[in-house]
Design a protein around this motif. Structure first.
Motif, PDB file in Angstrom:
ATOM      1  N   ASN A 231      -1.481  -2.727  -9.880  1.00 20.51           N
ATOM      2  CA  ASN A 231      -0.932  -3.403  -7.929  1.00 20.51           C
ATOM      3  C   ASN A 231      -2.041  -2.474  -7.153  1.00 20.51           C
ATOM      4  O   ASN A 231      -2.368  -1.708  -7.322  1.00 20.51           O
ATOM      5  CB  ASN A 231       0.284  -3.063  -7.400  1.00 20.51           C
ATOM      6  CG  ASN A 231       1.694  -3.220  -8.369  1.00 20.51           C
ATOM      7  OD1 ASN A 231       1.676  -4.505  -8.632  1.00 20.51           O
ATOM      8  ND2 ASN A 231       1.736  -2.507  -9.551  1.00 20.51           N
ATOM      9  N   ARG A 232      -2.644  -3.310  -6.167  1.00 24.18           N
ATOM     10  CA  ARG A 232      -3.270  -2.772  -5.332  1.00 24.18           C
ATOM     11  C   ARG A 232      -2.544  -2.595  -3.922  1.00 24.18           C
ATOM     12  O   ARG A 232      -2.310  -2.806  -3.252  1.00 24.18           O
ATOM     13  CB  ARG A 232      -4.454  -3.168  -5.183  1.00 24.18           C
ATOM     14  CG  ARG A 232      -5.885  -2.752  -4.289  1.00 24.18           C
ATOM     15  CD  ARG A 232      -6.730  -3.121  -4.279  1.00 24.18           C
ATOM     16  NE  ARG A 232      -7.972  -3.382  -5.038  1.00 24.18           N
ATOM     17  CZ  ARG A 232      -8.444  -2.999  -5.786  1.00 24.18           C
ATOM     18  NH1 ARG A 232      -8.880  -1.190  -5.737  1.00 24.18           N
ATOM     19  NH2 ARG A 232      -9.351  -3.152  -7.118  1.00 24.18           N
ATOM     20  N   LEU A 233      -2.966  -0.776  -3.811  1.00 26.14           N
ATOM     21  CA  LEU A 233      -2.295  -0.361  -2.677  1.00 26.14           C
ATOM     22  C   LEU A 233      -2.979  -0.615  -1.052  1.00 26.14           C
ATOM     23  O   LEU A 233      -4.024  -0.756  -1.595  1.00 26.14           O
ATOM     24  CB  LEU A 233      -1.413   1.097  -2.341  1.00 26.14           C
ATOM     25  CG  LEU A 233      -0.568   1.131  -3.884  1.00 26.14           C
ATOM     26  CD1 LEU A 233      -0.458   3.130  -3.763  1.00 26.14           C
ATOM     27  CD2 LEU A 233       0.334   1.007  -4.380  1.00 26.14           C
ATOM     28  N   ALA A 234      -2.326  -0.278   0.349  1.00 27.77           N
ATOM     29  CA  ALA A 234      -2.929  -0.090   1.202  1.00 27.77           C
ATOM     30  C   ALA A 234      -3.839   0.633   0.939  1.00 27.77           C
ATOM     31  O   ALA A 234      -5.444   0.596   2.064  1.00 27.77           O
ATOM     32  CB  ALA A 234      -2.305  -0.300   2.114  1.00 27.77           C
ATOM     33  N   ASP A 235      -4.440   1.683   0.454  1.00 30.06           N
ATOM     34  CA  ASP A 235      -5.227   2.174   0.414  1.00 30.06           C
ATOM     35  C   ASP A 235      -6.437   2.425  -0.611  1.00 30.06           C
ATOM     36  O   ASP A 235      -7.630   3.340  -0.785  1.00 30.06           O
ATOM     37  CB  ASP A 235      -5.135   4.148   0.372  1.00 30.06           C
ATOM     38  CG  ASP A 235      -3.939   4.127  -1.140  1.00 30.06           C
ATOM     39  OD1 ASP A 235      -4.234   3.198  -1.666  1.00 30.06           O
ATOM     40  OD2 ASP A 235      -3.689   5.469  -0.965  1.00 30.06           O
ATOM     41  N   GLY A 236      -6.759   1.442  -1.124  1.00 28.83           N
ATOM     42  CA  GLY A 236      -7.072   0.643  -2.393  1.00 28.83           C
ATOM     43  C   GLY A 236      -7.054   1.271  -3.358  1.00 28.83           C
ATOM     44  O   GLY A 236      -7.562   1.003  -4.587  1.00 28.83           O
ATOM     45  N   ARG A 237      -5.380   1.997  -3.941  1.00 25.13           N
ATOM     46  CA  ARG A 237      -5.463   2.929  -5.375  1.00 25.13           C
ATOM     47  C   ARG A 237      -4.885   1.439  -6.035  1.00 25.13           C
ATOM     48  O   ARG A 237      -4.199   1.334  -5.834  1.00 25.13           O
ATOM     49  CB  ARG A 237      -4.347   3.972  -5.373  1.00 25.13           C
ATOM     50  CG  ARG A 237      -5.060   4.816  -4.827  1.00 25.13           C
ATOM     51  CD  ARG A 237      -4.350   6.376  -4.789  1.00 25.13           C
ATOM     52  NE  ARG A 237      -2.877   5.572  -3.906  1.00 25.13           N
ATOM     53  CZ  ARG A 237      -2.057   6.280  -4.432  1.00 25.13           C
ATOM     54  NH1 ARG A 237      -1.739   6.192  -5.603  1.00 25.13           N
ATOM     55  NH2 ARG A 237      -0.853   5.942  -3.335  1.00 25.13           N
ATOM     56  N   LEU A 238      -5.402   1.457  -7.201  1.00 21.93           N
ATOM     57  CA  LEU A 238      -4.806   1.005  -7.895  1.00 21.93           C
ATOM     58  C   LEU A 238      -3.342   1.241  -8.951  1.00 21.93           C
ATOM     59  O   LEU A 238      -3.375   2.670  -9.591  1.00 21.93           O
ATOM     60  CB  LEU A 238      -6.058   0.194  -9.410  1.00 21.93           C
ATOM     61  CG  LEU A 238      -6.502  -0.625  -8.932  1.00 21.93           C
ATOM     62  CD1 LEU A 238      -7.583  -1.102 -10.210  1.00 21.93           C
ATOM     63  CD2 LEU A 238      -5.718  -2.218  -8.420  1.00 21.93           C
TER      64      LEU A 238
END
Length: 281
Positions: A231-238
């Motif tokens: 999943n990709r979070l709003a801050d770009g992290r997977l």
């Protein structure tokens, strides 16, 4: 210390071994071919298709890449699949999902010939799997079982809890685990007291599609944790479906995200393509 299960390294090793198998088939006069059908312009799907194409090229598998417009009708797609079923130069067929709304994914899966079913999702193949007579297998579950085998993690006699009951992961993985003599529980959105069920697991497999849904409170100390999600979070992290931040030293084995289960799916697709090509003889 928690052992991180390196799916990227394992997948790379498997793909290196597949090069020799592809060469042997070619020497015998058979060029393995995977047909990949993409309907529409979904950016994530385009990336997945490119990755599959690159992996096939490295191994020596020919790809037949077919890109259809998003307006393609169900009848047009099924006609194409029927033609690929009849093409003796094509040994495996994969239709990239998700599909546009006008196309019924179940009808598509049912149309792919079982002997060319690269994803292992045709009901005939699923039936053989549940009868412990496996033919083509769903690639992600097969990748999970391969990782457990490579890391010498015993399955027989273990309590396995799978969170997620999708046709892509949860259901076929349950059959593979049963065939390997595990005791299997499938949990899902309607499961009562999920934490209690999950904490029974010697091997916990999480495939919910919800970022970091499963926390340390759900996990028994010393368990093996297989995190299927990405999943990709709003801050770009997977991140995966498991909150992995405080699991180091608490669980025995853990698949990282990224670099855990994901790379194995493509490796298994390549392996299955070669197997289907060999069986076609």
């Amino acid at each position: 210390m928690t052992v991180m299960i390196d799916g990227k390294k394992t997948a790379s090793q498997i793909q290196s071994e597949l090069v020799n198998k592809a060469q042997a088939l070619k020497k015998a006069g058979l060029t393995p071919c995977l047909a990949v059908v993409l309907v529409g312009d979904d950016p994530a799907s385009q990336v997945y298709v490119r990755n599959k194409h690159r992996a096939a090229q490295k191994i020596g598998i020919k790809t037949k890449d077919i890109h259809l417009p998003k307006e393609t009708s169900q009848a047009e797609l099924l006609k194409l699949i029927t033609e690929l079923n009849s093409d003796p130069t094509v040994h495996a067929i994969l239709v990239q999902m998700p599909l546009p709304a006008q196309i019924d994914a179940e009808a598509m899966i049912n149309t792919i010939a079982p002997e060319k079913d690269a994803d292992g999702l045709n009901p005939t193949n699923i039936g053989h799997l549940f009868m412990d007579d496996p033919r083509a297998l769903a690639c992600t579950p097969r990748g999970i079982m391969t990782l457990l085998e490579k890391y010498q993690i015993e399955v027989a006699g273990k309590e396995v809890v799978i969170i997620g009951r999708s046709n892509l992961v949860g259901r076929p993985l349950a059959a593979l685990m049963l065939n390997a003599d595990a005791t299997v529980t499938i949990a899902h959105s309607k499961t009562k007291d999920l934490k209690k069920i999950a904490r029974q697991a010697d091997i916990l497999v999480v495939a919910t599609g919800r970022a970091e849904m499963i926390t340390k409170d759900h996990i028994k100390e010393g368990a093996v944790v297989i995190d299927v999600g990405i999943n990709r979070l709003a801050d770009g992290r997977l991140v995966g479906d498991v909150a992995q931040g405080d699991l180091d030293g608490y669980v025995s084995y853990l698949t990282p995200v990224p670099g855990g289960v994901g790379p194995m799916t493509i490796a298994m697709l390549m392996q299955q393509t070669l197997e289907l090509a060999e069986k076609s003889r």
